[in-house]
Design an enzyme around this catalytic site. Structure first.
Site, PDB file in Angstrom:
ATOM      1  CE  LYS A 205     -43.959  40.855 -21.262  1.00  0.00           C
ATOM      2  NZ  LYS A 205     -44.937  41.566 -22.129  1.00  0.00           N
ATOM      3  CD  GLU A 211     -43.273  26.062 -25.174  1.00  0.00           C
ATOM      4  OE1 GLU A 211     -43.933  25.926 -26.211  1.00  0.00           O
ATOM      5  OE2 GLU A 211     -43.504  26.937 -24.313  1.00  0.00           O
ATOM      6  N   GLY A 265     -43.219  40.439 -26.237  1.00  0.00           N
ATOM      7  CA  GLY A 265     -42.119  39.478 -26.328  1.00  0.00           C
ATOM      8  C   GLY A 265     -41.271  39.618 -27.568  1.00  0.00           C
ATOM      9  NE  ARG A 266     -45.550  40.225 -32.418  1.00  0.00           N
ATOM     10  CZ  ARG A 266     -46.573  39.876 -31.648  1.00  0.00           C
ATOM     11  NH1 ARG A 266     -46.412  38.919 -30.749  1.00  0.00           N
ATOM     12  NH2 ARG A 266     -47.745  40.463 -31.773  1.00  0.00           N
ATOM     13  CD  GLU A 351     -45.866  35.584 -31.615  1.00  0.00           C
ATOM     14  OE1 GLU A 351     -45.681  34.351 -31.541  1.00  0.00           O
ATOM     15  OE2 GLU A 351     -45.292  36.409 -30.879  1.00  0.00           O
ATOM     16  CG  HIS A 382     -26.826  26.882 -54.400  1.00  0.00           C
ATOM     17  ND1 HIS A 382     -26.384  26.397 -55.620  1.00  0.00           N
ATOM     18  CD2 HIS A 382     -26.082  28.000 -54.159  1.00  0.00           C
ATOM     19  CE1 HIS A 382     -25.424  27.177 -56.074  1.00  0.00           C
ATOM     20  NE2 HIS A 382     -25.209  28.154 -55.212  1.00  0.00           N
ATOM     21  CE  LYS A 491     -47.242  29.217 -25.563  1.00  0.00           C
ATOM     22  NZ  LYS A 491     -46.848  30.452 -24.858  1.00  0.00           N
TER      23      LYS A 491
END
Length: 524
Positions: A205, A211, A265-266, A351, A382, A491
């Site tokens: 955005k 990153e 964002g999410r 978040e 398992h 960050k």
């Protein structure tokens, strides 16, 4: 409204206190007993909306429990907050933003006003651009490798949807996802692709995400070296609101697809952040995904509270977290295509509701978001199901089943579904045994969600169900589910360490642990 006494502390609400008293009254009510008392319990404790069914009969709740939970939801003004979200009022108060991912999937042209402007025409224009671009790419096959570079919601969501809808994808188009700062993620991806036939999508955005931009610059340099040209703009597009930064990077403005401040964002997979999987599955399937989510939006808006899937799931979660003191939620999808669903839901839930300060900037006095864990069945059985069955802490579970498989082979699907049903039954009933090591207490609560089939439409239903569930819980806890300040501190500190990485650690103004680890790393 925020000065109303009921917003000062949720734990002081009469409805909250009533639930606390009710928990003492019902005590250690065993779910198995509820079925013995009412063999037709399922009929009264399940809901169906179109192609999705929710069974919540294996929960330690009675009609009185549900009545009190609904009373709490009303006291917390869930319906009013829901209206405020859908109509574009500012509910992300810390960032002073509307929250309108729901507008991205509405077919309705009723104006939704943000800062004096109707956003619906912008959404229609953006969708038209996406359709035109994706249709052209799929027809021409100029690019057979699509590399999505993003992180967080710009990676987890599109990667999850791409995997979930792989059955519908064009297998001549290979979609890759790069997110990690670790160069291995990018390098191993670059080994798989042909530079001449590769399109990179930078999804950020702000176009400043650390990153993402590190990976984007390295990808651009790799492409320049392989193609022997400086201008590689024809191989890059972006989903961003920062036109100036994308232009500086070398992406033509006509290849920048908009994303807006009112889309978190999410919650952004419904937007141009979904370009990567839209190219793979085609725009018609992308639209079907939006349509499924919109259908769940309408159910959430219009169904009575006690017949409303997101509200019921949310309030059952409140019962677990705040009155049964259960800190964890397990989610197990029994479908290989949903193998990336849990990481996506982990971000969506933790978040959003991993907060300890309320909307009036005061520390909360009660528990908020759960820790979410999970994996696909039967793999999860398992891995960590031992602790679900016999651990000292009860972990509520969501089981997600798909009735019809895209890939029928032998008795595989019957075995898969049988395992899912057996797990929820075993968690509920338990088993007595003379050997304490083989004794199962049972009384472990679970929901079971069943999709008729895994399609773009039903996936939209499922994802919107969890979005709205998490929203409702945030309202009950009186927290802002739409910021993520906790992500920022690390960050910022990382930026400071990077600037000083090559200096003598002993000269840095930092703690002895950070200094000692840095000194050790540099000595190797």
């Amino acid at each position: 409204m925020f000065n109303h006494p009921k917003y000062r502390s949720r734990a002081k609400l009469a409805e909250w206190k009533a639930l606390s008293s009710h928990k003492k009254k019902v005590g250690d009510l065993h779910i198995k007993t509820l079925f013995e008392e009412n063999p037709a319990r399922f009929e009264h404790y399940h809901l169906r909306h179109e192609n999705i069914m929710l069974d919540y009969s294996k929960q330690p709740i009675t009609p009185e429990t549900l009545d009190k939970l609904m009373s709490l939801a009303k006291a917390c003004n869930v319906e009013n907050w829901r209206h405020r979200m859908f109509t574009g009022q500012v509910i992300n108060t810390s960032e002073n933003r509307a929250v309108l991912h729901t507008a991205l999937r509405t077919p309705d042209n009723t104006p939704v006003i943000v800062e004096g402007e109707d956003i619906i025409p912008q959404i229609r224009t953006s969708l038209a651009r996406m359709k035109k671009f994706c249709d052209k790419l799929r027809k021409e096959k100029k690019f057979t490798h699509i590399v999505n570079i993003g992180i967080g919601g710009s990676d987890l969501a599109p990667a999850m949807v791409h995997e979930a809808l792989k059955y519908y994808s064009d297998r001549d188009i290979h979609v890759h996802f790069v997110s990690n700062m670790d160069g291995t993620n990018l390098v191993e991806t670059l080994r798989l692709i042909d530079p001449e036939k590769t399109l990179f999508i930078i999804t950020s955005k702000t176009f400043t995400t650390q990153e993402t931009m590190a990976n984007a610059h390295s990808a651009r340099q790799w492409l320049r070296e392989r193609l022997g040209v400086y201008d590689v703009s024809k191989h890059f597009i972006a989903a961003s609101l920062n036109i100036e930064a994308t232009k500086e990077f070398g992406i033509d403005e006509e290849h920048v697809f908009p994303i807006w401040d009112w889309v978190g964002g999410r919650f952004s997979l419904w937007s141009t952040i979904g370009l990567s999987f839209c190219i793979a599955i085609g725009f018609d399937n992308f639209q079907a995904l939006l349509d499924g989510a919109h259908s769940m939006d309408q159910h959430f808006l219009n169904a009575p509270m006690d017949k409303n899937m997101p509200i019921l799931m949310a309030m059952i979660g409140i019962w677990h977290r705040n009155f049964m003191d259960l800190p964890t939620l397990s989610i197990t999808p029994y479908d290989q295509y949903l193998r990336l669903l849990v990481p996506y839901l982990q971000q969506l839930d933790m978040e959003s509701n991993g907060k300890a300060v309320d909307r009036k900037n005061r520390p909360v006095t009660y528990k908020t978001g759960p820790v979410v864990l999970g994996d696909i069945g039967t793999n999860a059985q398992h891995a960590y199901f031992q602790i679900l069955h016999q651990g000292s802490t009860i972990v509520p579970s969501d089981f997600i089943l798909v009735a019809k498989t895209h890939n029928p082979i032998g008795v595989h699907h019957k075995m898969l579904l049988s395992n899912a049903l057996a797990q929820s039954k075993a968690l509920m009933e338990g088993k007595k045994d003379a050997d304490p090591h083989r004794c199962f207490e049972g009384n472990r609560p679970s929901n079971t969600i069943v999709l008729d089939e895994l399609t773009p439409y039903t996936l939209g239903l499922l994802l919107a169900l969890y979005e709205h569930k998490i929203f409702v819980q945030g309202i009950i806890w009186n927290i802002n589910s739409f910021d993520q300040c906790g992500v920022e501190l690390g960050k910022t500190l990382a930026g400071e360490i990077i600037k000083n990485f090559d200096k003598d650690p002993r000269t840095l103004q930092t703690d002895s642990s950070t200094c000692g680890i840095l000194e050790h790393l540099k000595s190797l």
